[in-house]
Structures are given as C-alpha cells and as structure tokens.
Enzyme design. Structure first.
Site, PDB file in Angstrom:
ATOM      1  N   CYS A   7       0.805  -1.229   0.000  1.00 36.86           N
ATOM      2  CA  CYS A   7       0.000   0.000   0.000  1.00 36.86           C
ATOM      3  C   CYS A   7       0.837   1.278   0.000  1.00 36.86           C
ATOM      4  O   CYS A   7       0.539   2.228  -0.736  1.00 36.86           O
ATOM      5  CB  CYS A   7      -0.938   0.008   1.204  1.00 36.86           C
ATOM      6  SG  CYS A   7      -0.205  -0.618   2.714  1.00 36.86           S
TER       7      CYS A   7
ATOM      8  N   HIS B 195      -3.094   6.051   4.764  1.00 38.93           N
ATOM      9  CA  HIS B 195      -1.654   6.237   4.971  1.00 38.93           C
ATOM     10  C   HIS B 195      -1.249   7.625   4.449  1.00 38.93           C
ATOM     11  O   HIS B 195      -1.677   8.039   3.361  1.00 38.93           O
ATOM     12  CB  HIS B 195      -0.853   5.206   4.172  1.00 38.93           C
ATOM     13  CG  HIS B 195      -0.893   3.808   4.719  1.00 38.93           C
ATOM     14  ND1 HIS B 195      -1.512   3.443   5.893  1.00 38.93           N
ATOM     15  CD2 HIS B 195      -0.330   2.659   4.232  1.00 38.93           C
ATOM     16  CE1 HIS B 195      -1.340   2.142   6.098  1.00 38.93           C
ATOM     17  NE2 HIS B 195      -0.631   1.635   5.103  1.00 38.93           N
TER      18      HIS B 195
HETATM   19  C1  11C Z   1       0.971  -2.006   6.518  1.00 34.91           C
HETATM   20  N1  11C Z   1       1.899  -1.916   4.288  1.00 34.91           N
HETATM   21  O1  11C Z   1       0.464  -0.876   6.413  1.00 34.91           O
HETATM   22  C2  11C Z   1       1.428  -2.782   5.339  1.00 34.91           C
HETATM   23  C3  11C Z   1       0.300  -3.687   4.953  1.00 34.91           C
HETATM   24  O2  11C Z   1       3.039  -6.099   2.010  1.00 34.91           O
HETATM   25  O3  11C Z   1       0.934  -6.042   1.561  1.00 34.91           O
HETATM   26  C4  11C Z   1       0.478  -4.427   3.669  1.00 34.91           C
HETATM   27  C5  11C Z   1       1.592  -5.424   3.712  1.00 34.91           C
HETATM   28  C6  11C Z   1       1.863  -5.894   2.338  1.00 34.91           C
HETATM   29  O4  11C Z   1       1.111  -2.597   7.581  1.00 34.91           O
END
Ligand code: 11C
Ligand code: A2P
Length: 337
Positions: free
Chosen positions: A130, A243
């Site tokens: 993400c 995010h």
């Molecule tokens: C998080 N980016 O916000 C991570 C979630 O490699 O798909 C997704 C983890 C991934 O914790």
C-alpha cells in the site's frame, strides 16, 4: 462476458473491501466465491443484494474460477496461488509472496499497466504494498518528465494495514486509556494508542524494516528503473484508515513546484489538494473511501538545486490494496482474457 471470481481472505479488512469495490465498480462477476479459513464457516457476506456463504479455502476451491483476488496473508498465497494458477485461474495477489519474483508482474494500473502481459508465465499478478502504490501514483508523472534520481520517504501508516485485529487493538487501547483502565498490548510490540511506532513489519539485518525495503525494491521494479535511489522510514501511527507520506525527491532535470502541481492536476488517479492559505492539504480522513491518491504541500526543496517535497495520502485499504487489485482485474479482462 462475465467471470467467475474468488476472493481469498473474504472476511479480512482488505478482502471485505475487495467485495465492496467489485460491487461499486460493477465488475462483470458471473459467480462470486468467498473463501477464508474454517474460523469463518457460517458467515454470510452480501454482494449485490445477495447473501453469499463463506467457504473454507482448500486445494479444490478454484475449479471453474477465472480470477482470484488473494488477501489472506503471504503463506496462504505461497501455498494456494500456484494451485489456483494450475487450475486456470489468474491470481491477483495482494501479499508480498510473489512481488519480487522476476516472472511475476508488479502492477499499478496508472503506472505500468503494460507489465500485466507478463502474467502468462506464472498466472500470477502481484499487487504492490500500500505505501508503495500511493507513492508511485504521485511520482510517475514527475519521473516521466524530470527523471527522479532519489526518493526520501517517511510514512505515517494506519493500523488497518495490519488487519482487523489491529483496528480492534487501537480502538480498545484508546477506550481503555480514556477510562483510566489498563491496556492490552497484543498486535504491536508497544502501545499504539496516542503513540508512533517507527516499526512496520519485521526488522532485517541491514537495520531497515521489511516495509521500508518493500518501498525501496518495489519502486525500482514498478518504474523498471533499478538506478532510482530510495530510502524509507515507515511509522505506524494511531490512525484507523489512510496512509500519509512525506516524500522528498531529487530529479535530474529541474522542475518547479508550479510545474509539478500542473502535471499532477491531470495525472490519472491523482487529486491535488494544495492551498495552504485555506488550510487545504491532503488528510487521511478525507482520503477514506476514495480511490484517488491525494497530493499537496508541493514545494521546492531549497536545500538542493533539483528537489521537491510533497505530502501524499491515500486510503490504504482501497487504492493501497482492494481498488488497485480490482483495477488490475479490469485491465486484465479488457486486454487479455
Ligand atoms: C501495513 N503496508 O500498512 C502494510 C500492509 O506487504 O501487503 C500491507 C503489507 C503488504 O502494515
Ligand atoms: P478468517 O477470518 O477465517 O481467519 P486480516 O488481514 O484483516 O486479518 O484478514 C485476513 C484474512 O485472511 C481473513 O479473511 C482470514 O480468514 C483469511 N485467512 C487467514 N488465514 C487463512 C487460512 N489459513 N486459510 C484461509 N484464509 C485465511
């Protein structure tokens, strides 16, 4: 024509959103199969006004299914994505299991849709992390005209990225602390309510976290540019959804803040919100439920000749996961199936 689609991890934070996005975007679904673990037996989920029972994922789940959207964790994908592909199902995998495999395309439709063609080798298309997706959506138009040499990114990531359990943990810790009660710390190594944790995923030998190295390696692969230098610090913050990222870039060619604003104003999947005098800048609470990547605070980095700073926000469950996966499926059926 329409397609038999399976969602693997249908009861999870991302899987559930995949079902909503398929419905909203009116994806041509003939039959929707919902798969999860035996813990979810007895659960029904609505799709287009119909209640669909969740089934237990096993080796025989993929007969007759053309597209599988996977979001049940890396180990589930490692085991079941090849089984699904062997049964003739194209897997769009939201986990990190296959992202860096050389014969698996890693795709953000606004950035590198042409890479999808590679899916034929393994039958798998990987959906990036993400925090990588929203950054490359914002940077691609700049990379095309000014060539980015280096990216320095710091993230402010919502707990929903960890999944359902973490959403509950932040809510419960917040409630407990507001009531002067003891908190429980289960999902993260420390209290997340009213706190920031410079730690997402596991630590690696180089001192970075796996999340940080995903941003480095996935960006190079998506831009098909191994020379681009990326360094990341990823931070979990007490936000439920959305995010945010502080992104600093250094370009080969000079580009002004005004030129970046203009370029991004017409870029696919981007919405510029950049009017600081009116207190207008991207916010996680505004990005929730949206598929666009919001960009603002665009300004020149005055410490170097060719630098830009910006603030990039997106809904991590939607553009960061579910919507990007469904957009990949849309290109797949339009151009390949
Ligand atoms: C998080 N980016 O916000 C991570 C979630 O490699 O798909 C997704 C983890 C991934 O914790
Ligand atoms: P279940 O609810 O049955 O455990 P999240 O990322 O929000 O925690 O969700 C993870 C998703 O992955 C859930 O739908 C979960 O189903 C599913 N899942 C986890 N482990 C397995 C497994 N071994 N087999 C099938 N689905 C799984």
């Amino acid at each position: 024509s329409s397609y038999n689609v399976a969602v693997v991890g249908a009861t999870g934070a991302v899987g559930n959103e995949m079902i909503r996005v398929l419905e909203e975007r009116n994806f041509p679904v003939r039959e929707l199969t919902l798969l999860a673990s035996e813990r979810s037996l007895g659960i029904d989920i609505d799709f287009k006004g119909k209640s669909i029972p969740v089934k237990v994922l096993d080796e025989n789940s993929f007969a007759g299914i053309q597209i599988g959207l996977f979001s049940a964790g890396g180990s589930v994908s490692e085991r079941f994505a090849p089984i699904a592909a062997a049964a003739g199902c194209v897997v769009i995998d939201n986990t990190s299991a296959f992202r860096m495999a050389p014969d698996v395309p890693l795709v953000v439709p606004e950035v590198n849709p042409e890479a999808i063609a590679q899916y034929k080798t393994k039958g798998i298309i990987a959906n990036p992390n993400c925090s990588t997706i929203q950054m490359v959506v914002a940077l691609k138009p700049i990379h095309d005209v000014a060539r980015i040499r280096r990216i320095v990114v710091s993230t402010y990531q919502a707990v929903s990225g960890t999944g359902k359990k973490a959403i509950t943990e932040l809510a419960e810790q917040t409630r407990a602390l507001m009531n002067c009660q003891e908190i429980q710390v289960k999902v993260y190594p420390h209290q997340i309510a009213f706190n920031c944790l410079p730690h997402i995923d596991v630590f690696l030998d180089n001192g970075y976290t796996k999340e940080e190295m995903k941003m480095v390696n996935e960006t190079k692969k998506i831009f098909n540019d191994p020379a681009i230098a990326v360094t990341a610090t990823t931070v979990r913050v007490p936000v439920f959804f959305g995010h945010s990222e502080s992104v600093n870039i250094e370009t080969e060619k000079k580009i002004t803040a005004e030129e970046v604003r203009k370029l991004l104003a017409t870029a696919p999947g981007v919405r510029v919100v950049d009017n600081p005098k009116e207190n207008a800048y991207p916010l996680a609470i505004h990005a929730v439920g949206q598929d666009d990547t919001f960009v603002g605070r665009i300004r020149e980095d005055e410490s170097i000749p060719n630098g830009i700073n910006m603030w990039v926000v997106a809904d991590n469950i939607r553009k960061g996961a579910a919507s990007n996966a469904v957009q990949i499926a849309e290109v797949l059926i339009r151009d390949y199936l």
